[in-house]
Every structure is written in structure tokens, then in C-alpha cells.
Write an enzyme that holds these catalytic residues in place. Sequence first.
Site, PDB file in Angstrom:
ATOM      1  CB  SER A 148     -20.555  21.280   4.911  1.00 56.98           C
ATOM      2  OG  SER A 148     -19.228  21.512   4.490  1.00 56.98           O
ATOM      3  CG  ASP A 224     -15.789  15.938   8.009  1.00 62.87           C
ATOM      4  OD1 ASP A 224     -15.098  16.249   7.020  1.00 62.87           O
ATOM      5  OD2 ASP A 224     -16.911  16.431   8.249  1.00 62.87           O
ATOM      6  CG  HIS A 257     -18.006  16.631   5.049  1.00 58.19           C
ATOM      7  ND1 HIS A 257     -17.979  17.406   6.187  1.00 58.19           N
ATOM      8  CD2 HIS A 257     -18.382  17.478   4.044  1.00 58.19           C
ATOM      9  CE1 HIS A 257     -18.313  18.661   5.884  1.00 58.19           C
ATOM     10  NE2 HIS A 257     -18.572  18.739   4.590  1.00 58.19           N
TER      11      HIS A 257
END
Lengths: 278, 278
Positions: A148, A224, A257
Site C-alpha cells: 500500500s 480490496d 487489503h
Amino acid sequence: MTIETVSKARACGGTQGVYTHASSATGTPMTFSVYVPPHDEGETLPVVWYLSGLTCTHANVTDKGDYRRACAELGLILVAPDTSPRGDGVADDPAYDMGQGAGFYVDATQAPWTPHFRMWTYVTEELPALVGAHFPADMTRQSIMGHSMGGHGALTIGLTFADRFRAMSAFAPIVAPGQVPWGEKALGGYLGDDPAAWRAHDAVALIEDGARVPALLVDQGDADQFLADQLQPQRLADACRAAGIDLTLRLQPGYDHSYYFIATFMPDHLRWHAERLR
Amino acid sequence: MTIETVSKARACGGTQGVYTHASSATGTPMTFSVYVPPHDEGETLPVVWYLSGLTCTHANVTDKGDYRRACAELGLILVAPDTSPRGDGVADDPAYDMGQGAGFYVDATQAPWTPHFRMWTYVTEELPALVGAHFPADMTRQSIMGHSMGGHGALTIGLTFADRFRAMSAFAPIVAPGQVPWGEKALGGYLGDDPAAWRAHDAVALIEDGARVPALLVDQGDADQFLADQLQPQRLADACRAAGIDLTLRLQPGYDHSYYFIATFMPDHLRWHAERLR
């Protein structure tokens, strides 16, 4: 250049350590973790950098693990820095995506983030020097990965120091921070309003501006929650295609995620790195 | 017998879920996690119970992981219960080794621990019924493992229900709680001062009193800070030798009491269980 040991434990035949030191880059104490796999006396080993995402410290990846067994098998050191300076005298923001825990791997030029928010210098200069000095690390063999915001960090640092890193990969990275809300807020806050100043910290912009690496590996979960608004991996695919960079972009069905996603594909990434670090 | 889903995520091709329900055994809400590996529609899978140690909730093992990859490869469901009832109306103790987070897998008979502290009934009756009802579990193929206080739980439950569990193993278990400080305090507090009442919750005493299983696997770090005072695996070795139980007791050099130790040997244990669950 001294470091203090916070904890050390045997893990998968090697040693998982957590360390602190007084950082000259950030002007604060900084904590990081290093996993050193089993190795022969005097042997030096390649180093994989793992950069974490928003809200994380060094502890998330260190505790949640699922990298040590593969690092032990492949003979890789793994270094996990914090994601920002921290402490009472350090600027912060009530939101999770700005300030402490959200350093975005840049050197801030804007108040109130100067002088402490200098994660670029910390991760690219100060911490490598410490790792090279204190661990059995072969600093001629480094690679970088992240998740991320840390995927953004891995890609931008890897693209900028293409000669230093033999491999780079990312889990659900922010590939074009200059064009998505997380990045617009963070880069605007840390670097100022002029988007031209952001391009050195935007993987897609770096590639558009001429940065080149032989290959990239990116995994992205298709469940996600940040995929459409913040991550947009298609932008990286388009930039790599135009630049002739060999991108392996894998859309992983059903994955979100979370660290469960990272852990699932971590050994794949480490093997991919190890092949390039031989 | 309804359960509520707290979270669900794809992990290693399967599903890691966290669930809550109103427990009739403890009279409180209880939270547990279940990992279901990839499987065919309609297929049922063996169930491994993982019991956690002092201070833990279901979340420690669930977050720290390093079992999902092996469970996915071996086709094993893994269930992780909490270690005690919790909440404002539930008795507690300021010490970490009594009360909430320290249920010791017994049904308390003593105030103030009655009526909520009934982890024996919860883990041996109520939760198995829930797991059998809500997951693709083959309840004719179960095994049990645990760490420290949870190793105590796994051994005592496994020895008591030897027909139910095809395999049992432990990481750094409390093997003879009736003879060490943690156990004397907990069993005395929950079950009263008469040590005769403790023998049903003491693995060594159970074996001395006739409980038999074909085999046990125990890993123990030799750098474990609790080894000499609280764990004393030699007592289990002596009892097993006298009883003809095939104990594999492995003293692992350099390992401490942490999850790094558990994670290191978790795949070994899961393979050992899988062989016996076929």
C-alpha cells in the site's frame, strides 16, 4: 551510529530482532526490525527491505510474520522500518492518512512536517548505513518490497535507485499518488501544492519521466476496498507497457487489503527476489 | 446456536473468519476464529483445535498466523477459541495469570469465578457443536494442540477425550499444573484448595491415574523463561515413560516462550496432526 536492542528471539532457525536508535534524519528515536536467517559465521546475506502501509509501525509485519520461514530457506535478511517519525514533539494529524504512521517515504518541505518527516532520507541513507554496519548484510545485494503506502515507497525508491536494488515488488501499492486522494493529500501536505514537486514520489510519473527497471512484480486483491479509488494498478500497467518494463501484475481473486493477503503471497515475492539476488 | 461474523478474509486460498456468539456455557459473548482451507463443495475437513496461552484472545494466533499455509496444503480447519469469558460483569484479577485471559480450560467451582468461568464445557461441548453446525467440518476427525496454558488445555482435554482426538500436541505446555506456581494459583482459585480436585486438570496426574493416548508431540524452547519454574516437561516425560505413551519431546535450542517459537514449529505440528487425521 549506535543501535539499542529492544528484543531478540530465535525464529525459524535465525534471529528476529527489534532495535531503536537516535535518527539524525528524523531527529527522533526510530524503531525497526531485522530478521537474520541462519547463516555461517562470517557469511553475508542479501537484504530485502519491507516498507509498511498507513497506520503501521515496524511491528505489524514483524508480528504477523509469514516471511521468516521463506527468508530462512532462501537466506534473506528482511528489514522493516517504521512508517514515520513519532513522539510528543512530532507533528501529527487526527486522520490516519497523514502525519504519524503516514510518512509516505518523502522528505517533507512544508510546515508543520519539517524537520522531522524525512522518511526518504531515513530509508534510503541512514538506515541502510546502520544495517550495513550492524548486521551480516551484503549491501551489494539489496531488494525492496512494500504494501500500500509502503508499496508506493518501494516502487519510488526502487525506481530512483535502480542500480541499488536488484528486485522490487509490491502488494496493493499506491502506484500514482499524484492522482488519487491519499496521495494528493499526503504529497500536497508534505511537499506543497505544486504537483510538479510530487513527480519524484509517484511511481507512474517516475516511469513517464524516464525511470527504468528490468522487472516489477505486483499482487493486488480484487476485493480490496481501496482498489478503485486509491490503488488503480492499471495506471502502472499502462506506464510499464509504454516504457517497456516487464511488469507482472496479478489480480488475486477474493483478496482484500489486509495482512492475510500479504501473508498469502509473501513467499512468492521472496522467492522472486531471491532469484534476482543470487 | 447462531453465530455472528465479525470478519472474513481470503487467506492462503481459504477463508479466515472471526465469529461471536452468545455462549450458554459461560453466559457471555464469546469470540473465536476459524480458518477453512480451500476445499471442494460439499467436502468436509478434519478440525484442529488450537488453545492459546495466558493473556491471549483468539486474536493472537489468528493475527500472528504461520498456520494458514500449512492448513491450506494439508486440508485442515483450525479453530482458535478465546482463553476465558470476558466483560464488565465477569470476575477478574489484577494479575495476568488469573481471571480474564487465564481461564485454564476448567469449569470453576469457586466464587467469584462461578458461574462464568466454564471454559472446559465451552471448549469440549458448546464450541464443537457450533463448529460442526456452521463449518464444513468432519467432526469424526479432530485433533488438538495448544501453547503454554493452552498446551495444558490441549493435553488435559486430549487425554480426557482420547476417543475424540486422533492427535494432540503442545508448544511449551504446563504439563503438571498441580505442582507449579501458575497451576497451583489457578486450580486452587477455580477449583478450591483440595489438590485431589485438580488431578482431572493436570496432564501428568491424568496419565498417572490411567489416561492413555498412543502418542504425543511436545516442543519446548530451552531458552524459555518459564521452563524451570512453570513448565518442567521432564515430569511429562517421566509419566509417559511409566505409562508407555510414545512421547516425542523436542528441546529446541535457543527458543523462548514467544509466538516466534510457536510459528517456527507450527507446520511440523500440523503435518504430524494431518498424518493422524487421514
